[in-house]
Design a protein around this motif. Sequence first.
Motif, PDB file in Angstrom:
ATOM      1  N   SER A   1      -4.486   6.925  -2.051  1.00  0.00           N
ATOM      2  CA  SER A   1      -3.934   5.639  -1.617  1.00  0.00           C
ATOM      3  C   SER A   1      -3.989   4.615  -2.751  1.00  0.00           C
ATOM      4  CB  SER A   1      -4.682   5.130  -0.384  1.00  0.00           C
ATOM      5  OG  SER A   1      -6.068   5.057  -0.660  1.00  0.00           O
TER       6      SER A   1
ATOM      7  N   SER B   1       0.731   5.705  -0.058  1.00  0.00           N
ATOM      8  CA  SER B   1      -0.084   6.913   0.056  1.00  0.00           C
ATOM      9  C   SER B   1       0.725   8.079  -0.495  1.00  0.00           C
ATOM     10  CB  SER B   1      -0.454   7.170   1.517  1.00  0.00           C
ATOM     11  OG  SER B   1      -1.189   8.370   1.604  1.00  0.00           O
TER      12      SER B   1
ATOM     13  N   LEU C   1      -1.186  -0.104   5.812  1.00  0.00           N
ATOM     14  CA  LEU C   1      -2.458  -0.611   5.270  1.00  0.00           C
ATOM     15  C   LEU C   1      -3.333   0.588   4.947  1.00  0.00           C
ATOM     16  CD1 LEU C   1      -4.366  -3.113   4.840  1.00  0.00           C
ATOM     17  CD2 LEU C   1      -5.192  -2.687   7.151  1.00  0.00           C
ATOM     18  N   ALA C   2      -3.998   0.525   3.820  1.00  0.00           N
ATOM     19  CA  ALA C   2      -4.937   1.604   3.477  1.00  0.00           C
ATOM     20  C   ALA C   2      -6.332   1.004   3.401  1.00  0.00           C
ATOM     21  CB  ALA C   2      -4.548   2.223   2.148  1.00  0.00           C
ATOM     22  N   GLN C   3      -7.272   1.588   4.146  1.00  0.00           N
ATOM     23  CA  GLN C   3      -8.664   1.133   4.071  1.00  0.00           C
ATOM     24  C   GLN C   3      -9.254   1.643   2.765  1.00  0.00           C
ATOM     25  OE1 GLN C   3     -10.161  -0.900   6.130  1.00  0.00           O
ATOM     26  NE2 GLN C   3      -8.490  -0.977   7.620  1.00  0.00           N
ATOM     27  N   ASP C   4      -9.892   0.781   2.015  1.00  0.00           N
ATOM     28  CA  ASP C   4     -10.508   1.161   0.743  1.00  0.00           C
ATOM     29  C   ASP C   4      -9.577   2.027  -0.102  1.00  0.00           C
ATOM     30  OD1 ASP C   4     -12.868  -0.152   1.452  1.00  0.00           O
ATOM     31  OD2 ASP C   4     -13.526   1.610   2.597  1.00  0.00           O
ATOM     32  N   PRO C   5      -8.482   1.466  -0.572  1.00  0.00           N
ATOM     33  CA  PRO C   5      -7.549   2.272  -1.370  1.00  0.00           C
ATOM     34  C   PRO C   5      -8.234   2.876  -2.588  1.00  0.00           C
ATOM     35  CG  PRO C   5      -7.060  -0.082  -1.541  1.00  0.00           C
ATOM     36  CD  PRO C   5      -8.057   0.069  -0.456  1.00  0.00           C
TER      37      PRO C   5
ATOM     38  N   HIS D   1      -6.315   0.422  -7.505  1.00  0.00           N
ATOM     39  CA  HIS D   1      -5.795  -0.942  -7.415  1.00  0.00           C
ATOM     40  C   HIS D   1      -4.938  -1.206  -8.647  1.00  0.00           C
ATOM     41  CE1 HIS D   1      -6.794  -5.537  -7.371  1.00  0.00           C
ATOM     42  NE2 HIS D   1      -5.549  -5.281  -7.040  1.00  0.00           N
TER      43      HIS D   1
ATOM     44  N   TYR E   1       0.852  -1.181   0.000  1.00  0.00           N
ATOM     45  CA  TYR E   1       0.000   0.000   0.000  1.00  0.00           C
ATOM     46  C   TYR E   1       0.894   1.240   0.000  1.00  0.00           C
ATOM     47  CZ  TYR E   1      -3.709  -3.205   1.382  1.00  0.00           C
ATOM     48  OH  TYR E   1      -4.604  -4.239   1.422  1.00  0.00           O
TER      49      TYR E   1
END
Lengths: 60, 423
Positions: free
Chosen positions: B156, B151, B181-185, B188, B149
């Motif tokens: 993200s 940012s 970790l990224a929530q809902d990047p 993708h 991940y």
Amino acid sequence: MKNELKQIEVPGETITRKQALQKLGKYVAFTAVGTMILLSPKKSQAESEAPRNPGGRPFD
Amino acid sequence: MYGQAMKSCNICNAFEKRLLPFGTALIIKFLESYFMYKKNVDCTEPEIVSWPLSKRTTIFWLAGPNKYILAEAPANKVMERIKEKEDIHSIISFCSDEFNLSSEQAKAFVTDIQQFLSEFIEPEMSPLSLSGSKCSIQPKLANPASKRYYSIYGISFLVEYGTAEIELLIHPKFEHLEVPLAQDPNHHFQVLKFGSKCSFWVDGLLIGEWNWADSHFLSGKFSMQILQKIYQQEEDSWMAVLHAAGITNGENCILFLGDSGNGKSTLSAILLANGLDVLADDFLPVEGGSGFVCRFPAAISVKQKALELLIPKFPQLKEAREINNSTAGKTFRHLAAGSLNPLRVPCKALVFVKYEKDACLRFEEMSGDEAFGHLVPDSWISPIRENAHRFIKWFTALPYYRMTYSDNEMMVQTIKKLLNNDL
């Protein structure tokens, strides 16, 4: 492309563009090869790759 | 239609060997792209746009094949008439009168130029490269080599690397931007390698496929997608991406160009250690509308031979992982020491650099012809008409210099003076 700028290959020998133009003498001013250079940008974005032939001076 | 094309077209092998692993949907998409491309290139003569570079030289841009011609006098006068679609006999007559040539000589000259043009107008297409095809066959990686991940400027990314080799190609440049970790990047990315081929997917779109030997185009496309997402501008908003390093004082910037191995990255790191900031190293984006150069926050690639010089200034390099890029034949470490904030600044000058032992410092003006001849083949320049215009306008407004150096202190002083209008 850099190769096009730097060298022109003729059968049996390799000479620089400058040398080739000198051989053409006074007629060079009225030829495409003596007065025009084609330049092609990269077809896609790229990052560094291994060094290739060095570039040359377009009109030398 | 597709069956007939498969029989008659010599790119069948490309379909079978290179695209078949990706499935029928992709092959059909490829064929559609190919026929659309052929229709475009077969039916139109390329538009020619001209721009004076100096008293004797004119830049011509061929719109279709996206190529540039530097034409000196007297060929530029002929090219101007070809551009205006003037009758061939009229051009020959003009040459005869203007340059005091016999009609045979004038005809030979004009024919020679026409021949030169026709040879280079012939379009090229890489059957391997696709762009933005929406496919229903986005790969599902059961066991990617890694998931990381990142940012960047508040955006993200989840990046899945298919193999360790492909991870090594890309991740080290962005390692300093990694987050746990990224929530809902927001995006993708998938970067894959199958045998000798590699491919790149963004949010379910296939961006392209390349031979592994051309993986520098994959890296370039990866960076381009990052750029588009973090500045929220599509590819057609960018005028060019230069193979250059950029340094800034926060108000404007100077770009360093030159062949790989000429010392652009080392020079940028030295200037960073002396109070300036790095805008980008190797992948330098220029905005279409403003002509401003934008920061691209990938790390600087420090070559093996520069370590001795730079470790005292950046001790973190001592412990940095050594990357051996066998494709490029280089060993280097990454340095992430500059500012990471987004920045857009106007360009002050182009400086073509070369490190040369015992050169001390030679700093001289360079002709536009020579600078253009070096810059274009090493750059991606947008094929869109508006952007090509902007690029030529941007280029012709700049000063160009050649700097050969070995004395770092003198180099730093010279660049600072140039940035501060004090040279």
